[in-house]
Design an enzyme around this catalytic site. Structure first.
Site, mmCIF file in Angstrom:
data_model
loop_
_atom_site.group_PDB
_atom_site.id
_atom_site.type_symbol
_atom_site.label_atom_id
_atom_site.label_comp_id
_atom_site.label_asym_id
_atom_site.label_seq_id
_atom_site.Cartn_x
_atom_site.Cartn_y
_atom_site.Cartn_z
ATOM 1 N N LYS A 14 0.832 -1.206 0.000
ATOM 2 C CA LYS A 14 0.000 0.000 0.000
ATOM 3 C C LYS A 14 0.866 1.255 0.000
ATOM 4 O O LYS A 14 0.631 2.189 -0.776
ATOM 5 C CB LYS A 14 -0.907 0.019 1.232
ATOM 6 C CG LYS A 14 -1.701 1.321 1.388
ATOM 7 C CD LYS A 14 -2.428 1.391 2.722
ATOM 8 C CE LYS A 14 -1.561 1.910 3.842
ATOM 9 N NZ LYS A 14 -1.495 3.385 3.886
ATOM 10 N N ASN A 15 1.854 1.309 0.900
ATOM 11 C CA ASN A 15 2.646 2.526 1.056
ATOM 12 C C ASN A 15 3.467 2.850 -0.183
ATOM 13 O O ASN A 15 3.875 4.000 -0.376
ATOM 14 C CB ASN A 15 3.565 2.406 2.277
ATOM 15 C CG ASN A 15 2.802 2.499 3.586
ATOM 16 O OD1 ASN A 15 1.660 2.935 3.611
ATOM 17 N ND2 ASN A 15 3.428 2.074 4.665
ATOM 18 N N CYS A 48 -3.940 14.001 12.448
ATOM 19 C CA CYS A 48 -3.820 12.556 12.363
ATOM 20 C C CYS A 48 -3.853 11.984 13.759
ATOM 21 O O CYS A 48 -3.275 12.562 14.683
ATOM 22 C CB CYS A 48 -2.506 12.174 11.679
ATOM 23 S SG CYS A 48 -2.298 10.398 11.511
ATOM 24 N N ARG A 104 2.624 14.892 12.479
ATOM 25 C CA ARG A 104 3.208 14.622 11.163
ATOM 26 C C ARG A 104 3.040 15.803 10.210
ATOM 27 O O ARG A 104 2.382 15.711 9.174
ATOM 28 C CB ARG A 104 2.596 13.355 10.552
ATOM 29 C CG ARG A 104 2.867 12.123 11.383
ATOM 30 C CD ARG A 104 2.717 10.855 10.588
ATOM 31 N NE ARG A 104 1.341 10.508 10.340
ATOM 32 C CZ ARG A 104 0.949 9.452 9.632
ATOM 33 N NH1 ARG A 104 1.847 8.669 9.084
ATOM 34 N NH2 ARG A 104 -0.326 9.188 9.456
ATOM 35 N N ASP A 111 5.012 0.532 12.011
ATOM 36 C CA ASP A 111 3.735 0.007 11.539
ATOM 37 C C ASP A 111 3.506 -1.448 11.952
ATOM 38 O O ASP A 111 2.454 -2.016 11.652
ATOM 39 C CB ASP A 111 3.637 0.123 10.018
ATOM 40 C CG ASP A 111 3.251 1.531 9.571
ATOM 41 O OD1 ASP A 111 2.940 2.360 10.440
ATOM 42 O OD2 ASP A 111 3.264 1.792 8.359
ATOM 43 N N ARG A 136 -8.436 0.282 4.935
ATOM 44 C CA ARG A 136 -7.482 1.179 4.277
ATOM 45 C C ARG A 136 -6.211 0.443 3.874
ATOM 46 O O ARG A 136 -5.552 0.831 2.909
ATOM 47 C CB ARG A 136 -7.121 2.341 5.201
ATOM 48 C CG ARG A 136 -8.203 3.376 5.393
ATOM 49 C CD ARG A 136 -7.671 4.532 6.240
ATOM 50 N NE ARG A 136 -6.389 4.980 5.724
ATOM 51 C CZ ARG A 136 -5.338 5.301 6.484
ATOM 52 N NH1 ARG A 136 -5.422 5.211 7.783
ATOM 53 N NH2 ARG A 136 -4.216 5.697 5.935
#
Length: 429
Positions: free
Chosen positions: A22-23, A120, A125, A310, A402
């Site tokens: 995804k990233n 967030c 961030r 993560d 997501r």
């Protein structure tokens, strides 16, 4: 609103194919703005985040077509011309990474108006480093009413960019902008995550001249235009690590395929230290646990190749039933222990002080209703639910959607008792 229900106690045995990252995918999609020729991305995940970005790119003039090709799931992106340089708040707020369309828009068309991404739940961030990089490349930046106005009517110029702290997003953004800049750009103190090397490979396939991605210094020689290309998205190291932890948590034997275990060496080392079996294969890794209780292990998050932030929530879930006490230090993002109180609802013994959590392993977790607070926290609750006695129900799973593709299907194929409960109360197996 959908929920996930897990009945704990089933061991996991089977094979789980790892999806595209995804990233990486969302930054590669943004690269389509840099050329008027088609960019074909293969090994593409189908996620809420990629759909969000697809909607925004369509508004900007990109034709986005999803299909199943000979190389699996693919997305074709084609922007013959930029129809709009305006990225509104209602689209950008859905996903922070969509802010990275700013650089490509300015690089190709000389101007853009993009909403600031807003707050967030896992920390501020800020995008200051993104804007400083664009200013170094010659863009004029103005902030008004929550929007960034960026202009470079004569084009961007190569520059020396030195980041005061390591930032993956800012490094990627600088790369996306600098490939069409006039002259040479050198990025110092660049992030070294594998997604940077994947972006470099894609940009170079499009005709860019990028060197050094994956190291602290990246050199980019600007070109006048980019062409179309075909590029395969790298496997998702966070998904790979998540299912590795799930297998260690539930016990059994799970083979992860389409995976690169070298991308999660820091996690695999900790799993072995805890007592899980780890066996690399030609196309991934096998995770085993024979039923013996795991040992507690301390972890500290760090930029790649260290232990990924993560994967911190998932590992905390694993430690909730390990023998002894583990310490988990979060050094990347503030306010990233919001999953701890939810794990405690399942019977976990966790205390948090600043950037450190102490997890004292318990013999048994108990199923309960819990709530996801962010993407990685949501899957940590699913992992805990795999061993909790009775049923665990996780709400607000739009966070989960997501970043995890077909999670119920992948875990279910290995024997997990997991199902989605639709918002109207109907269960979907």
């Amino acid at each position: 609103m959908d929920r996930i229900a897990i009945t704990g106690g089933a061991r996991l045995n089977g094979t789980i194919p790892v999806s595209g990252a995804k990233n990486s995918a969302i930054k590669l999609m943004a690269a389509s703005l840099l050329t008027d020729e088609p960019l074909r991305l293969t090994n593409m995940p189908r996620l809420a985040d990629t759909r969000f970005l697809g909607k925004l790119l369509t508004r900007l003039g990109v034709q986005v077509t999803e299909s199943d090709g000979p190389d699996g799931q693919q997305t074709l992106l084609h922007a013959p011309e930029i129809m709009s340089g305006f990225a509104p708040y209602d689209l950008v707020r859905q996903m922070r990474a969509s802010f990275n369309v700013l650089g490509p828009l300015v690089a190709r068309s000389g101007q853009a108006k993009v909403s600031l991404p807003g707050g967030c739940t896992i920390g501020a961030r800020p995008v200051d480093l993104h804007l400083q990089a664009l200013e170094a490349l010659g863009a004029k930046i103005d902030l008004h009413e929550g929007y960034v106005y960026a202009q470079a009517p004569r084009g961007l110029k190569g520059a020396e960019i030195t980041f005061p702290i390591v930032s993956v997003g800012a490094t990627e953004h600088a790369m996306l902008a600098a490939v069409l800049a006039d002259g040479v750009t050198v990025i110092h103190n660049a992030a070294c995550e594998p997604e940077l090397a994947d972006l470099q490979d894609c940009l170079n396939a499009m005709g860019a001249k990028v060197e050094g991605a994956g190291t602290p210094t990246i050199t980019i020689t600007g070109v006048a235009r980019l062409k179309g290309a075909t590029h395969a998205v790298i496997p998702d190291r966070i998904e790979m690590g998540t299912y590795a932890v799930a297998a260690a948590m539930a016990g059994g034997e799970v083979r992860l395929t389409n995976a690169r275990p070298g991308l999660i060496d820091a996690l695999l080392d900790k799993l072995k230290e805890a007592g899980a079996g780890v066996e690399p294969t030609a196309d991934g890794v096998i995770i085993r646990r024979n039923g013996q209780r795991l040992d507690s292990v301390d972890v500290e998050t760090a930029p790649f190749p260290g232990f990924a932030t993560d994967l911190q929530a998932q590992f905390m879930a694993l430690m909730t039933t390990a023998k002894g006490e583990s310490r988990i230090r979060e050094t990347i993002f503030e306010n990233r222990f919001m999953h701890a109180p939810e794990l405690m609802r399942l019977g976990a013994d966790i205390s948090v002080s600043g950037g450190e959590a102490r997890v004292r392993g318990v013999e048994q977790l108990e199923g309960a209703e819990v709530m996801a607070t962010d993407l990685r926290a949501s899957v940590s609750l699913v992992i805990a639910g795999l061993v909790a006695r009775g049923e665990t129900t996780v709400s607000r799973i739009y966070h989960l959607d997501r970043g995890f593709e077909r999670l119920e299907e992948k875990l279910g194929a290995c024997g997990a008792q997991v199902r989605r409960i639709k918002g109207d109360g109907e269960a979907e197996l």
